[in-house]
Design an enzyme around this catalytic site. Sequence first.
Site, PDB file in Angstrom:
ATOM      1  N   SER A 128       0.834  -1.195   0.000  1.00  0.00           N
ATOM      2  CA  SER A 128       0.000   0.000   0.000  1.00  0.00           C
ATOM      3  C   SER A 128       0.877   1.255   0.000  1.00  0.00           C
ATOM      4  O   SER A 128       1.810   1.357  -0.787  1.00  0.00           O
ATOM      5  CB  SER A 128      -0.964  -0.055   1.189  1.00  0.00           C
ATOM      6  OG  SER A 128      -1.979   0.906   1.073  1.00  0.00           O
ATOM      7  N   ASP A 271      -8.381  -6.153  -5.583  1.00  0.00           N
ATOM      8  CA  ASP A 271      -8.049  -4.868  -4.964  1.00  0.00           C
ATOM      9  C   ASP A 271      -8.868  -3.742  -5.601  1.00  0.00           C
ATOM     10  O   ASP A 271      -8.785  -3.510  -6.806  1.00  0.00           O
ATOM     11  CB  ASP A 271      -6.548  -4.589  -5.132  1.00  0.00           C
ATOM     12  CG  ASP A 271      -6.023  -3.502  -4.201  1.00  0.00           C
ATOM     13  OD1 ASP A 271      -6.833  -2.674  -3.735  1.00  0.00           O
ATOM     14  OD2 ASP A 271      -4.807  -3.487  -3.956  1.00  0.00           O
ATOM     15  N   HIS A 304      -7.932  -5.245  -1.052  1.00  0.00           N
ATOM     16  CA  HIS A 304      -6.645  -4.613  -0.784  1.00  0.00           C
ATOM     17  C   HIS A 304      -5.928  -5.232   0.417  1.00  0.00           C
ATOM     18  O   HIS A 304      -4.704  -5.396   0.399  1.00  0.00           O
ATOM     19  CB  HIS A 304      -6.884  -3.113  -0.552  1.00  0.00           C
ATOM     20  CG  HIS A 304      -5.646  -2.317  -0.316  1.00  0.00           C
ATOM     21  ND1 HIS A 304      -4.705  -2.095  -1.302  1.00  0.00           N
ATOM     22  CD2 HIS A 304      -5.189  -1.669   0.788  1.00  0.00           C
ATOM     23  CE1 HIS A 304      -3.721  -1.355  -0.809  1.00  0.00           C
ATOM     24  NE2 HIS A 304      -3.991  -1.083   0.450  1.00  0.00           N
TER      25      HIS A 304
END
Length: 322
Positions: A128, A271, A304
Amino acid sequence: MKLESIPNPIILQNFTTESGALYNSIPLSFALFGLPLHSAPIILVNHALTGNAQVTGENGWWNDLIGEGKTIDTNKYSVLAFNVPGNGNDSFSIENYQDFTTRDVARIFLNGIETLKIEQLYAIIGGSVGGGIAWEMLALAPNITQHLIPIATDWKSTDWMIANCFLQEQILNNSSKPIEDARIHAMLCYRSPESFKEKFQRTINQDLLIFNIESWLAHHGNKLQKRYQLASYKLMNQLLKTIDITRNGEDFKTLMLKTKADIHIIAIDSDLFFTPKENQETFQELKKFKDNVFYSEINSVHGHDAFLIEYKQLDNLLAAIF
């Protein structure tokens, strides 16, 4: 696993951000795990939005991946992790969060690496926003690492990412319960519709007489509110919004032609935040002029957050590198 105790943070003097804000003193705290520094290949792990330098050991957020006998084996490597200054894990706080971009943090980390007399890393890995910082570090210092491993991220914040960060910022600045409400919205981005369906099946919490998805979201909001600072959330959200290695400079190809590092892009097929399509486009662009670039996907319903959940898949994808 040996943890080297670090008595004091590195102090960066007279740091000027890209926006021109001068900070007389910025403390850069960090943690070291595994073999002593300079005795083994060094891996830098960049933490995500609410993470910290405690990547393994007690309360380690990536224990499934890092430790004795794990994928990143602390019997073989030195593992280094910095706290993003202002992330709330020391007494340093940044109130003017808009002073900083992701590139500023990359510069701070590179400064820390130089202070520790590290000439080259074996790998930089991050998920991330931590992966976004990794991309920025490579763009600033093309020879800093042999391997770049960005997971569930990209070299730029897309319009979709910027839009979600804008909404987060609105909540953080305007809500009566900013951390809780922002976290509830964020959880919708970190997971996927299929993940929620699999987990909750429209079931009811019989104690509260609300849907279990609602009580789960409220729980996560409350949990973060108890351990996280508002200023830290605003800063980390700002970093997520400002990933862009091409800002105020050269184009993507020009920057990436400068590095010999192997680039291992790992996306997540579900995601909703850093979409696999964006990652595939980055990979295809790199393949036009670079041979040592690799693309793989984690297959998961969990969206995610799968990089924190699907450790067996991650282990398989990373085994050849480590």
